[in-house]
Write an enzyme that holds these catalytic residues in place. Structure first.
Site, PDB file in Angstrom:
ATOM      1  N   PRO A  12       0.800  -1.226   0.000  1.00 31.89           N
ATOM      2  CA  PRO A  12       0.000   0.000   0.000  1.00 31.89           C
ATOM      3  C   PRO A  12       0.832   1.275   0.000  1.00 31.89           C
ATOM      4  O   PRO A  12       1.856   1.372   0.676  1.00 31.89           O
ATOM      5  CB  PRO A  12      -0.816  -0.105   1.296  1.00 31.89           C
ATOM      6  CG  PRO A  12      -0.041  -1.025   2.166  1.00 31.89           C
ATOM      7  CD  PRO A  12       0.625  -2.009   1.231  1.00 31.89           C
ATOM      8  N   ASN A  13       0.346   2.214  -0.777  1.00 29.97           N
ATOM      9  CA  ASN A  13       0.893   3.573  -0.910  1.00 29.97           C
ATOM     10  C   ASN A  13       2.135   3.651  -1.784  1.00 29.97           C
ATOM     11  O   ASN A  13       2.590   4.758  -2.099  1.00 29.97           O
ATOM     12  CB  ASN A  13       1.159   4.213   0.463  1.00 29.97           C
ATOM     13  CG  ASN A  13      -0.119   4.381   1.254  1.00 29.97           C
ATOM     14  OD1 ASN A  13      -1.091   4.937   0.744  1.00 29.97           O
ATOM     15  ND2 ASN A  13      -0.156   3.863   2.467  1.00 29.97           N
ATOM     16  N   ARG A  54       5.239  11.878  -3.537  1.00 30.38           N
ATOM     17  CA  ARG A  54       5.198  12.410  -2.175  1.00 30.38           C
ATOM     18  C   ARG A  54       6.449  11.916  -1.437  1.00 30.38           C
ATOM     19  O   ARG A  54       7.003  10.875  -1.785  1.00 30.38           O
ATOM     20  CB  ARG A  54       3.968  11.896  -1.395  1.00 30.38           C
ATOM     21  CG  ARG A  54       2.637  12.368  -1.911  1.00 30.38           C
ATOM     22  CD  ARG A  54       2.307  13.768  -1.414  1.00 30.38           C
ATOM     23  NE  ARG A  54       0.943  14.159  -1.753  1.00 30.38           N
ATOM     24  CZ  ARG A  54       0.536  14.566  -2.947  1.00 30.38           C
ATOM     25  NH1 ARG A  54       1.393  14.629  -3.942  1.00 30.38           N
ATOM     26  NH2 ARG A  54      -0.716  14.916  -3.163  1.00 30.38           N
ATOM     27  N   HIS A  58      12.801  -3.070   1.526  1.00 35.94           N
ATOM     28  CA  HIS A  58      12.295  -1.780   2.002  1.00 35.94           C
ATOM     29  C   HIS A  58      13.206  -0.692   1.455  1.00 35.94           C
ATOM     30  O   HIS A  58      14.431  -0.807   1.544  1.00 35.94           O
ATOM     31  CB  HIS A  58      12.260  -1.725   3.530  1.00 35.94           C
ATOM     32  CG  HIS A  58      11.337  -2.760   4.080  1.00 35.94           C
ATOM     33  ND1 HIS A  58       9.978  -2.621   4.034  1.00 35.94           N
ATOM     34  CD2 HIS A  58      11.589  -3.973   4.610  1.00 35.94           C
ATOM     35  CE1 HIS A  58       9.423  -3.708   4.536  1.00 35.94           C
ATOM     36  NE2 HIS A  58      10.372  -4.552   4.888  1.00 35.94           N
ATOM     37  N   ARG A  84      13.806   4.139  11.958  1.00 31.88           N
ATOM     38  CA  ARG A  84      12.603   4.981  11.930  1.00 31.88           C
ATOM     39  C   ARG A  84      11.777   4.713  13.193  1.00 31.88           C
ATOM     40  O   ARG A  84      12.337   4.479  14.246  1.00 31.88           O
ATOM     41  CB  ARG A  84      11.821   4.702  10.629  1.00 31.88           C
ATOM     42  CG  ARG A  84      12.648   5.000   9.368  1.00 31.88           C
ATOM     43  CD  ARG A  84      11.858   4.790   8.098  1.00 31.88           C
ATOM     44  NE  ARG A  84      10.702   5.685   8.024  1.00 31.88           N
ATOM     45  CZ  ARG A  84       9.742   5.578   7.108  1.00 31.88           C
ATOM     46  NH1 ARG A  84       9.797   4.619   6.191  1.00 31.88           N
ATOM     47  NH2 ARG A  84       8.734   6.421   7.104  1.00 31.88           N
ATOM     48  N   ALA A  89       3.347  -1.082   4.632  1.00 24.55           N
ATOM     49  CA  ALA A  89       2.838  -1.091   6.016  1.00 24.55           C
ATOM     50  C   ALA A  89       2.401  -2.485   6.462  1.00 24.55           C
ATOM     51  O   ALA A  89       2.438  -2.795   7.667  1.00 24.55           O
ATOM     52  CB  ALA A  89       1.682  -0.107   6.141  1.00 24.55           C
ATOM     53  N   GLU A  95      12.585  -9.785   0.731  1.00 26.09           N
ATOM     54  CA  GLU A  95      11.837  -8.637   1.270  1.00 26.09           C
ATOM     55  C   GLU A  95      12.670  -7.366   1.057  1.00 26.09           C
ATOM     56  O   GLU A  95      13.856  -7.342   1.378  1.00 26.09           O
ATOM     57  CB  GLU A  95      11.603  -8.859   2.773  1.00 26.09           C
ATOM     58  CG  GLU A  95      10.924  -7.707   3.492  1.00 26.09           C
ATOM     59  CD  GLU A  95      10.807  -7.960   5.006  1.00 26.09           C
ATOM     60  OE1 GLU A  95      11.193  -9.070   5.475  1.00 26.09           O
ATOM     61  OE2 GLU A  95      10.362  -7.051   5.719  1.00 26.09           O
ATOM     62  N   ASN A 154       7.900  -5.761  -1.471  1.00 25.79           N
ATOM     63  CA  ASN A 154       7.930  -4.678  -0.498  1.00 25.79           C
ATOM     64  C   ASN A 154       6.515  -4.618   0.069  1.00 25.79           C
ATOM     65  O   ASN A 154       5.614  -4.039  -0.555  1.00 25.79           O
ATOM     66  CB  ASN A 154       8.304  -3.353  -1.145  1.00 25.79           C
ATOM     67  CG  ASN A 154       8.399  -2.238  -0.107  1.00 25.79           C
ATOM     68  OD1 ASN A 154       7.887  -2.370   1.001  1.00 25.79           O
ATOM     69  ND2 ASN A 154       9.031  -1.130  -0.460  1.00 25.79           N
ATOM     70  N   TYR A 159      11.590   8.378   0.211  1.00 27.09           N
ATOM     71  CA  TYR A 159      11.424   7.298  -0.772  1.00 27.09           C
ATOM     72  C   TYR A 159      12.028   7.606  -2.146  1.00 27.09           C
ATOM     73  O   TYR A 159      11.968   6.757  -3.038  1.00 27.09           O
ATOM     74  CB  TYR A 159       9.934   6.945  -0.906  1.00 27.09           C
ATOM     75  CG  TYR A 159       9.339   6.475   0.410  1.00 27.09           C
ATOM     76  CD1 TYR A 159       9.783   5.296   1.006  1.00 27.09           C
ATOM     77  CD2 TYR A 159       8.374   7.218   1.083  1.00 27.09           C
ATOM     78  CE1 TYR A 159       9.279   4.867   2.223  1.00 27.09           C
ATOM     79  CE2 TYR A 159       7.849   6.806   2.302  1.00 27.09           C
ATOM     80  CZ  TYR A 159       8.311   5.638   2.861  1.00 27.09           C
ATOM     81  OH  TYR A 159       7.818   5.207   4.071  1.00 27.09           O
TER      82      TYR A 159
END
Ligand code: CA2
Length: 145
Positions: free
Chosen positions: A10-11, A18, A100, A107, A77, A98, A74, A23
């Site tokens: 998601p996102n 953004r 990121h 973070r 969330a 995986e 990825n 990112y």
């Protein structure tokens, strides 16, 4: 010809639109094009991104009928929340890496736990979008035996 599916949660459709400080400036479709053109020799890539957890799980279930040799994911969330995603990935029993983009260990505390890492062949975090290319290299080495 090993097939590898690249999954984004998601996102991540907002990449390049953004939060470029976290990112980066590259849009998701540009990332996918670049990965497709630079994939390890002989590797066939496909891509899927969704903001809907059920859709992601259905896409993973499809791999039971139409398998791939490897997955790069990825989970965004869902990394930190989704036992359902973990169970789907376990069920299809396909080597996965995986990824990121950011360093999830530098973070918020809640980002330090992943429901995916212990079932992954490798975990790449904090390398920016280059992490996806590193993941493909890692899978390539593994698939070559
Ligand atoms: O660093 C990563 O790749 C993450 O998986 C990204 C997730 C975050 O929840 C994970 O903790 C770490 C967030 C994806 C949001 O993607 C955006 C991209 C551009 C602009 C806004 C959000």
């Amino acid at each position: 010809m090993p097939k590898v599916l690249i999954l984004n949660g998601p996102n991540l459709n907002l990449l390049g639109r953004r939060e470029p400080d976290i990112y980066g400036p590259t849009k998701l479709d540009d990332l996918e094009t670049t990965l497709g053109s630079n994939a390890p020799q002989g590797m066939e890539l496909s891509f899927f991104q969704t903001n809907h957890e059920g859709e992601m799980i259905e896409r993973i279930h499809q791999l039971m009928d139409t398998p791939v040799e490897g997955i790069v994911i990825n989970p965004a969330a869902w990394t930190h929340t989704s036992v359902a995603l973990r169970d789907a990935l376990i069920a299809i029993n396909t080597p996965l890496v995986e990824v990121h983009i950011s360093n999830i260990h530098a973070r918020d505390a809640f980002r330090r736990h992943s429901y995916v890492s212990d079932i992954a062949l490798a975990v790449i975090a904090g390398c920016g979008i280059q992490g996806y290319a590193f993941a493909l290299e890692t899978l390539n080495q593994k698939l070559k035996g």
